[in-house]
Design a protein around this motif. Structure first.
Motif, mmCIF file in Angstrom:
data_model
loop_
_atom_site.group_PDB
_atom_site.id
_atom_site.type_symbol
_atom_site.label_atom_id
_atom_site.label_comp_id
_atom_site.label_asym_id
_atom_site.label_seq_id
_atom_site.Cartn_x
_atom_site.Cartn_y
_atom_site.Cartn_z
ATOM 1 N N PRO A 220 0.832 -1.211 0.000
ATOM 2 C CA PRO A 220 0.000 0.000 0.000
ATOM 3 C C PRO A 220 0.860 1.252 0.000
ATOM 4 C CG PRO A 220 0.072 -0.961 2.191
ATOM 5 C CD PRO A 220 0.771 -1.929 1.287
ATOM 6 N N LEU A 221 0.281 2.351 -0.430
ATOM 7 C CA LEU A 221 0.984 3.630 -0.480
ATOM 8 C C LEU A 221 0.556 4.500 0.692
ATOM 9 C CD1 LEU A 221 2.744 5.772 -1.926
ATOM 10 C CD2 LEU A 221 0.684 6.451 -3.186
ATOM 11 N N LEU A 222 1.513 4.950 1.481
ATOM 12 C CA LEU A 222 1.270 5.923 2.532
ATOM 13 C C LEU A 222 1.684 7.289 2.011
ATOM 14 C CD1 LEU A 222 0.644 6.874 5.431
ATOM 15 C CD2 LEU A 222 3.000 6.242 6.043
ATOM 16 N N LEU A 223 0.732 8.180 1.850
ATOM 17 C CA LEU A 223 0.980 9.522 1.313
ATOM 18 C C LEU A 223 0.798 10.532 2.443
ATOM 19 C CD1 LEU A 223 1.566 11.259 -1.175
ATOM 20 C CD2 LEU A 223 -0.898 11.331 -1.617
ATOM 21 N N VAL A 224 1.878 11.197 2.829
ATOM 22 C CA VAL A 224 1.859 12.156 3.931
ATOM 23 C C VAL A 224 1.740 13.565 3.354
ATOM 24 C CG1 VAL A 224 3.030 12.975 6.005
ATOM 25 C CG2 VAL A 224 3.328 10.603 5.260
ATOM 26 N N LEU A 225 0.631 14.227 3.655
ATOM 27 C CA LEU A 225 0.360 15.566 3.141
ATOM 28 C C LEU A 225 0.250 16.561 4.280
ATOM 29 C CD1 LEU A 225 -2.368 14.714 0.458
ATOM 30 C CD2 LEU A 225 0.080 15.078 0.085
ATOM 31 N N ASP A 226 0.500 17.812 3.976
ATOM 32 C CA ASP A 226 0.389 18.910 4.937
ATOM 33 C C ASP A 226 -0.989 19.549 4.787
ATOM 34 O OD1 ASP A 226 0.614 21.266 6.461
ATOM 35 O OD2 ASP A 226 2.775 21.333 6.096
ATOM 36 N N ARG A 227 -1.741 19.616 5.880
ATOM 37 C CA ARG A 227 -3.098 20.150 5.810
ATOM 38 C C ARG A 227 -3.141 21.654 5.545
ATOM 39 N NH1 ARG A 227 -6.443 18.423 10.875
ATOM 40 N NH2 ARG A 227 -7.990 19.664 9.752
ATOM 41 N N ARG A 228 -2.006 22.322 5.633
ATOM 42 C CA ARG A 228 -1.994 23.745 5.290
ATOM 43 C C ARG A 228 -2.188 23.957 3.795
ATOM 44 N NH1 ARG A 228 3.464 25.490 8.319
ATOM 45 N NH2 ARG A 228 4.038 23.469 7.444
ATOM 46 N N ASP A 229 -1.872 22.965 3.002
ATOM 47 C CA ASP A 229 -2.113 23.028 1.562
ATOM 48 C C ASP A 229 -3.413 22.300 1.272
ATOM 49 O OD1 ASP A 229 0.244 24.379 1.193
ATOM 50 O OD2 ASP A 229 1.411 22.562 0.859
ATOM 51 N N ASP A 230 -4.436 23.046 0.917
ATOM 52 C CA ASP A 230 -5.777 22.505 0.730
ATOM 53 C C ASP A 230 -6.059 22.337 -0.756
ATOM 54 O OD1 ASP A 230 -8.366 21.739 0.830
ATOM 55 O OD2 ASP A 230 -9.151 23.648 1.557
ATOM 56 N N PRO A 231 -6.034 21.114 -1.287
ATOM 57 C CA PRO A 231 -6.292 20.928 -2.718
ATOM 58 C C PRO A 231 -7.773 20.880 -3.070
ATOM 59 C CG PRO A 231 -5.789 18.830 -1.717
ATOM 60 C CD PRO A 231 -5.690 19.855 -0.615
ATOM 61 N N VAL A 232 -8.636 20.832 -2.038
ATOM 62 C CA VAL A 232 -10.061 20.650 -2.292
ATOM 63 C C VAL A 232 -10.742 21.965 -2.645
ATOM 64 C CG1 VAL A 232 -12.253 19.874 -1.320
ATOM 65 C CG2 VAL A 232 -10.135 18.634 -0.805
ATOM 66 N N THR A 233 -10.429 23.026 -1.911
ATOM 67 C CA THR A 233 -11.117 24.301 -2.113
ATOM 68 C C THR A 233 -11.041 24.815 -3.547
ATOM 69 O OG1 THR A 233 -10.735 24.883 0.201
ATOM 70 C CG2 THR A 233 -11.262 26.676 -1.312
ATOM 71 N N PRO A 234 -9.885 24.805 -4.214
ATOM 72 C CA PRO A 234 -9.866 25.266 -5.618
ATOM 73 C C PRO A 234 -10.720 24.412 -6.551
ATOM 74 C CG PRO A 234 -7.654 25.208 -4.714
ATOM 75 C CD PRO A 234 -8.533 24.511 -3.736
ATOM 76 N N LEU A 235 -10.945 23.156 -6.179
ATOM 77 C CA LEU A 235 -11.762 22.299 -7.024
ATOM 78 C C LEU A 235 -13.254 22.568 -6.830
ATOM 79 C CD1 LEU A 235 -9.827 18.931 -6.586
ATOM 80 C CD2 LEU A 235 -9.675 20.544 -8.480
#
Length: 243
Positions: A220-235
């Motif tokens: 499996p892939l563990l993808l660690v992201l920073d919640r300060r970067d929000d990719p959802v809002t622009p979508l």
């Protein structure tokens, strides 16, 4: 029922092989993990007639030698010291110690040296150091975790404790799933990089044998992201400029 089922299986294993009347002793973290996966009536069916917190049970001196104590707590220094003091004057007939994550060798030695009355029957690791909110999602219930994502200086010791808790929780999830992940992280985030590197160090170096499940499935892939970067809002929102 993958994550919830894993926690239920661990609780079943802890209780079903211990016959007789039992007291289940939890801490502030494991009580949430158990309450989500197991109901009070199900505990009664397993002959658990009392549920206590590890830090409050020391306040009572009443002997209950007819009960068998089943501890399920996180392997923290505070919990180890609480158990050490309780073993010095045992109240219960037997002690069965289960920890929700990997024990350190020094902690095992402390427990062994503390069992002068020879009441400890077993010490085991069960990897349920997370709260399974549904079959596919979990939380670590870290309070005020947004403070560690603010672009300001924070106490380094607190930051390390925060990272350690996240790494421990991630490790427990993959141990429960019997998988060793491929790890990727957000390069622009220092905290994401730190968590990813410490998780990789634990799974591929320090405890590589524990994570070696010799399975043929794709990792499996563990993808660690920073919640300060929000990719959802622009979508979800159209951003346009007008003159």
């Amino acid at each position: 029922m993958v994550l919830i089922g894993s926690v239920r299986d661990y609780v079943n294993r802890m209780l079903q092989d211990i016959s007789g009347m039992k007291v289940l002793i939890l801490d502030s973290k494991t009580v949430s993990a158990v309450s989500v996966a197991y109901s009070q009536s199900e505990l009664l069916q397993r002959e658990v007639f009392l549920v206590e917190l590890v830090d409050s049970i020391s306040m009572s001196k009443e002997a209950m030698s007819h009960l068998k104590a089943v501890y399920f707590v996180r392997p923290t220094s505070e919990n180890i010291q609480l158990i050490r003091r309780q073993l010095a004057a045992p109240r219960f007939g037997e002690y069965h110690l289960f920890f929700s994550n990997i024990l350190k060798d020094t902690q095992i030695h402390i427990l062994a040296d503390s069992d002068e009355h020879e009441v400890v029957q077993q010490v085991q690791e069960v990897y349920a150091d997370f709260v399974a909110v549904d079959p596919c999602h979990f939380t670590l219930n870290i309070t005020s975790n947004h403070f560690y994502m603010l672009p300001v200086a924070v106490d380094p010791s607190n930051l390390q404790q925060y990272c350690d808790r996240i790494v421990d929780g991630i490790a427990a999830v993959f141990l429960a799933l019997k998988r060793r992940p491929i790890i990727r992280y957000q390069r622009t985030s220092d905290i994401a990089k730190r968590i990813a590197q410490e998780t990789a160090k634990l799974t591929y170096q320090q405890e590589s044998g524990l994570f070696d499940f010799r399975r043929n499935e794709i990792s499996p892939l563990l993808l660690v992201l920073d919640r300060r970067d929000d990719p959802v809002t622009p979508l979800l929102n159209q951003w346009t400029y007008q003159v």
